[in-house]
Design an enzyme around this catalytic site. Structure first.
Site, PDB file in Angstrom:
ATOM      1  N   ALA A  76      -2.434   5.813  -1.211  1.00 36.01           N
ATOM      2  CA  ALA A  76      -1.776   7.125  -1.202  1.00 36.01           C
ATOM      3  C   ALA A  76      -1.008   7.234   0.110  1.00 36.01           C
ATOM      4  O   ALA A  76      -1.342   6.562   1.090  1.00 36.01           O
ATOM      5  CB  ALA A  76      -2.823   8.219  -1.305  1.00 36.01           C
ATOM      6  N   GLY A 121      -5.452   3.988  -3.029  1.00 34.91           N
ATOM      7  CA  GLY A 121      -4.923   4.482  -4.306  1.00 34.91           C
ATOM      8  C   GLY A 121      -4.258   3.389  -5.130  1.00 34.91           C
ATOM      9  O   GLY A 121      -4.147   3.526  -6.349  1.00 34.91           O
ATOM     10  N   GLU A 124      -7.028   1.755  -6.895  1.00 39.02           N
ATOM     11  CA  GLU A 124      -7.478   2.729  -7.902  1.00 39.02           C
ATOM     12  C   GLU A 124      -6.516   2.781  -9.096  1.00 39.02           C
ATOM     13  O   GLU A 124      -6.949   2.915 -10.238  1.00 39.02           O
ATOM     14  CB  GLU A 124      -7.612   4.112  -7.244  1.00 39.02           C
ATOM     15  CG  GLU A 124      -8.747   4.155  -6.234  1.00 39.02           C
ATOM     16  CD  GLU A 124      -8.781   5.427  -5.409  1.00 39.02           C
ATOM     17  OE1 GLU A 124      -7.762   5.741  -4.754  1.00 39.02           O
ATOM     18  OE2 GLU A 124      -9.807   6.115  -5.421  1.00 39.02           O
ATOM     19  N   GLU A 144     -10.324   3.515   2.767  1.00 41.12           N
ATOM     20  CA  GLU A 144     -10.328   4.948   3.096  1.00 41.12           C
ATOM     21  C   GLU A 144     -11.282   5.321   4.225  1.00 41.12           C
ATOM     22  O   GLU A 144     -10.971   6.186   5.049  1.00 41.12           O
ATOM     23  CB  GLU A 144     -10.678   5.775   1.845  1.00 41.12           C
ATOM     24  CG  GLU A 144      -9.558   5.859   0.814  1.00 41.12           C
ATOM     25  CD  GLU A 144      -9.550   4.718  -0.190  1.00 41.12           C
ATOM     26  OE1 GLU A 144     -10.241   3.698   0.026  1.00 41.12           O
ATOM     27  OE2 GLU A 144      -8.857   4.854  -1.216  1.00 41.12           O
TER      28      GLU A 144
HETATM   29  C1  HXC Z   1       2.202   5.708   4.044  1.00 39.66           C
HETATM   30  C2  HXC Z   1       2.465   3.471   4.462  1.00 39.66           C
HETATM   31  C3  HXC Z   1       1.257   3.167   3.781  1.00 39.66           C
HETATM   32  C4  HXC Z   1       0.529   4.253   3.227  1.00 39.66           C
HETATM   33  C5  HXC Z   1       2.116   1.326   4.504  1.00 39.66           C
HETATM   34  N1  HXC Z   1       2.957   2.297   4.874  1.00 39.66           N
HETATM   35  N2  HXC Z   1       1.061   1.835   3.836  1.00 39.66           N
HETATM   36  N3  HXC Z   1       2.928   4.725   4.579  1.00 39.66           N
HETATM   37  N4  HXC Z   1       1.033   5.488   3.388  1.00 39.66           N
HETATM   38  N5  HXC Z   1      -0.606   4.076   2.542  1.00 39.66           N
HETATM   39  C6  HXC Z   1       4.221   2.164   5.611  1.00 39.66           C
HETATM   40  C7  HXC Z   1       3.965   1.873   7.086  1.00 39.66           C
HETATM   41  O1  HXC Z   1       3.711   3.054   7.809  1.00 39.66           O
HETATM   42  C8  HXC Z   1       5.292   1.232   7.477  1.00 39.66           C
HETATM   43  O2  HXC Z   1       6.249   2.250   7.646  1.00 39.66           O
HETATM   44  C9  HXC Z   1       5.674   0.455   6.225  1.00 39.66           C
HETATM   45  O3  HXC Z   1       4.946   1.041   5.160  1.00 39.66           O
HETATM   46  C10 HXC Z   1       5.293  -1.019   6.317  1.00 39.66           C
HETATM   47  O4  HXC Z   1       3.925  -1.110   6.614  1.00 39.66           O
HETATM   48  P1  HXC Z   1       3.348  -1.872   7.922  1.00 39.66           P
HETATM   49  O5  HXC Z   1       2.051  -1.256   8.269  1.00 39.66           O
HETATM   50  O6  HXC Z   1       4.386  -1.941   8.991  1.00 39.66           O
HETATM   51  O7  HXC Z   1       3.137  -3.335   7.316  1.00 39.66           O
HETATM   52  P2  HXC Z   1       2.078  -4.427   7.776  1.00 39.66           P
HETATM   53  O8  HXC Z   1       1.946  -4.443   9.270  1.00 39.66           O
HETATM   54  O9  HXC Z   1       2.451  -5.687   7.078  1.00 39.66           O
HETATM   55  O10 HXC Z   1       0.679  -3.913   7.212  1.00 39.66           O
HETATM   56  C11 HXC Z   1       0.477  -3.787   5.797  1.00 39.66           C
HETATM   57  C12 HXC Z   1      -0.814  -2.959   5.508  1.00 39.66           C
HETATM   58  C13 HXC Z   1      -0.713  -1.625   6.276  1.00 39.66           C
HETATM   59  C14 HXC Z   1      -2.028  -3.742   5.960  1.00 39.66           C
HETATM   60  C15 HXC Z   1      -0.877  -2.759   4.004  1.00 39.66           C
HETATM   61  O11 HXC Z   1       0.563  -0.996   5.970  1.00 39.66           O
HETATM   62  C16 HXC Z   1      -1.796  -0.665   5.927  1.00 39.66           C
HETATM   63  O12 HXC Z   1      -2.941  -0.805   6.366  1.00 39.66           O
HETATM   64  N6  HXC Z   1      -1.453   0.376   5.168  1.00 39.66           N
HETATM   65  C17 HXC Z   1      -2.356   1.459   4.849  1.00 39.66           C
HETATM   66  C18 HXC Z   1      -3.378   1.008   3.837  1.00 39.66           C
HETATM   67  C19 HXC Z   1      -4.369   2.110   3.528  1.00 39.66           C
HETATM   68  O13 HXC Z   1      -5.122   2.532   4.429  1.00 39.66           O
HETATM   69  N7  HXC Z   1      -4.398   2.574   2.306  1.00 39.66           N
HETATM   70  C20 HXC Z   1      -5.282   3.672   1.864  1.00 39.66           C
HETATM   71  C21 HXC Z   1      -4.608   4.991   2.013  1.00 39.66           C
HETATM   72  S1  HXC Z   1      -5.721   6.302   1.615  1.00 39.66           S
HETATM   73  P3  HXC Z   1       7.263   2.245   8.937  1.00 39.66           P
HETATM   74  O14 HXC Z   1       8.017   3.535   8.792  1.00 39.66           O
HETATM   75  O15 HXC Z   1       6.419   2.128  10.139  1.00 39.66           O
HETATM   76  O16 HXC Z   1       8.110   1.012   8.680  1.00 39.66           O
HETATM   77  C22 HXC Z   1      -5.728   6.358  -0.048  1.00 39.66           C
HETATM   78  C23 HXC Z   1      -6.540   7.457  -0.662  1.00 39.66           C
HETATM   79  C24 HXC Z   1      -6.301   7.607  -2.140  1.00 39.66           C
HETATM   80  O17 HXC Z   1      -5.117   5.572  -0.719  1.00 39.66           O
HETATM   81  C25 HXC Z   1      -6.873   8.908  -2.653  1.00 39.66           C
HETATM   82  C26 HXC Z   1      -6.103  10.122  -2.289  1.00 39.66           C
HETATM   83  C27 HXC Z   1      -6.628  11.393  -2.890  1.00 39.66           C
END
Ligand code: HXC
Length: 270
Positions: A76, A121, A124, A144
């Site tokens: 998400a 997400g 999921e 998360e």
């Molecule tokens: C918003 C995101 C994102 C996310 C990546 N980006 N994941 N933006 N939400 N979930 C964005 C980054 O900020 C970045 O933007 C661009 O995408 C590229 O990502 P990087 O981090 O620069 O890439 P990299 O270094 O290769 O790392 C990849 C990654 C990392 C390991 C996948 O992006 C990451 O850890 N993402 C978050 C994963 C996560 O925690 N997901 C769970 C979310 S909570 P910029 O602008 O800097 O280029 C969830 C809850 C669901 O899903 C339920 C809700 C009710």
């Protein structure tokens, strides 16, 4: 708005792409700059696409995938979630849950074609699909707890049902990412293919399913999904009911006659 190009129908969305090729609908989450993170717009467009598919009798199978090679969906949208209060967070979770359940209960089979990151997400979403085909460089995870939250789009429930409570809790508590080999080993994915082959493999499988009797496939999906939430006796009764009902369809006659006449059946879905 929809455009027809050759044998493809393309619908106009902003954050997803929606194409129907022959009788396979392909939904592509299309925010590659943000690794296809799910914001409210993506969720609403996904919901609309599912409604369109439900109403389109020509669609016999669905593929869900992510744009670009780096991610299926990296979760998400954290930037959108960051400043939510308790009520807004509940609403966001509830919205995603409703849409994923609608996808899960769609009467047509849904295949997730997963390449790259399938996190939070994204994992999921893949689990709300019926079948998961993964590329060899995929990374699955539920990170998360590392963000101070927990799963909110059904992960705590679907992961435990798919891989068992112990393995699910390990992934959910540690937030650790797993590779394709491990995802395959624990049954989180159905099969692993080379990254370049994921969509093609999903299309091959979708076409194979689409060539079968649509009501047979749809009733089977209902039996599995609903049966998992019933005790065995009721679940078996449900199968009996659905099996019987198929003998009122044209496709039962078509399928059995074709077999006995040693030719390929062509099903109409009636
Ligand atoms: C918003 C995101 C994102 C996310 C990546 N980006 N994941 N933006 N939400 N979930 C964005 C980054 O900020 C970045 O933007 C661009 O995408 C590229 O990502 P990087 O981090 O620069 O890439 P990299 O270094 O290769 O790392 C990849 C990654 C990392 C390991 C996948 O992006 C990451 O850890 N993402 C978050 C994963 C996560 O925690 N997901 C769970 C979310 S909570 P910029 O602008 O800097 O280029 C969830 C809850 C669901 O899903 C339920 C809700 C009710």
């Amino acid at each position: 708005m929809s455009i027809t190009k050759g044998d493809k129908t393309i619908m106009d969305f902003n954050s997803i792409n929606y194409v129907v090729e022959e009788n396979i609908a392909i939904i592509t989450i299309n925010r590659p700059k943000f690794l296809n993170a799910l914001n409210t717009e993506v969720l609403k467009e996904l919901s609309d696409a599912v409604d369109i598919i439900a109403a389109d009798t020509a669609v016999r199978a669905v593929i869900v995938t992510g744009a670009g090679e780096k991610a299926f969906v990296a979760g998400a949208d954290i930037a959108e979630m960051q400043n939510k209060d308790v009520l807004e967070a509940r609403e966001f979770s509830s919205l995603g849950n409703k849409i994923f359940s609608k996808l899960e209960n769609l009467t047509k089979p849904v295949i997730a074609a997963v390449n790259g990151f399938a996190l939070g997400g994204g994992c999921e979403l893949a689990m709300a699909c019926d079948i998961r085909i993964a590329g060899n460089k995929v990374k699955f995870g539920q990170p998360e707890v590392g963000l101070g939250i927990m799963t909110g789009f059904g992960g705590s429930q679907r992961l435990a049902r798919l891989v068992g409570a112990g393995r699910a809790k390990e992934l959910l508590f540690t937030g650790e990412m797993i590779n394709a080999e491990r995802a395959n080993e624990i049954g989180l994915v159905n099969r692993v293919v080379d990254s370049s082959e994921v969509l093609e493999e999903a299309k091959r499988m979708a076409q194979m399913i689409a060539s079968k009797a649509p009501l047979g496939v749809s009733f089977t999906k209902k039996a599995v999904n609903e049966g998992l939430n019933l005790d065995l006796e009721r679940a078996l009764s449900l199968e009996v009911e659905l099996f019987g009902a198929l003998f009122s369809t044209k496709d039962q006659t078509v399928g059995m006659t074709a077999f006995l006449e040693k030719r390929q059946a062509v099903f109409s879905g009636e």
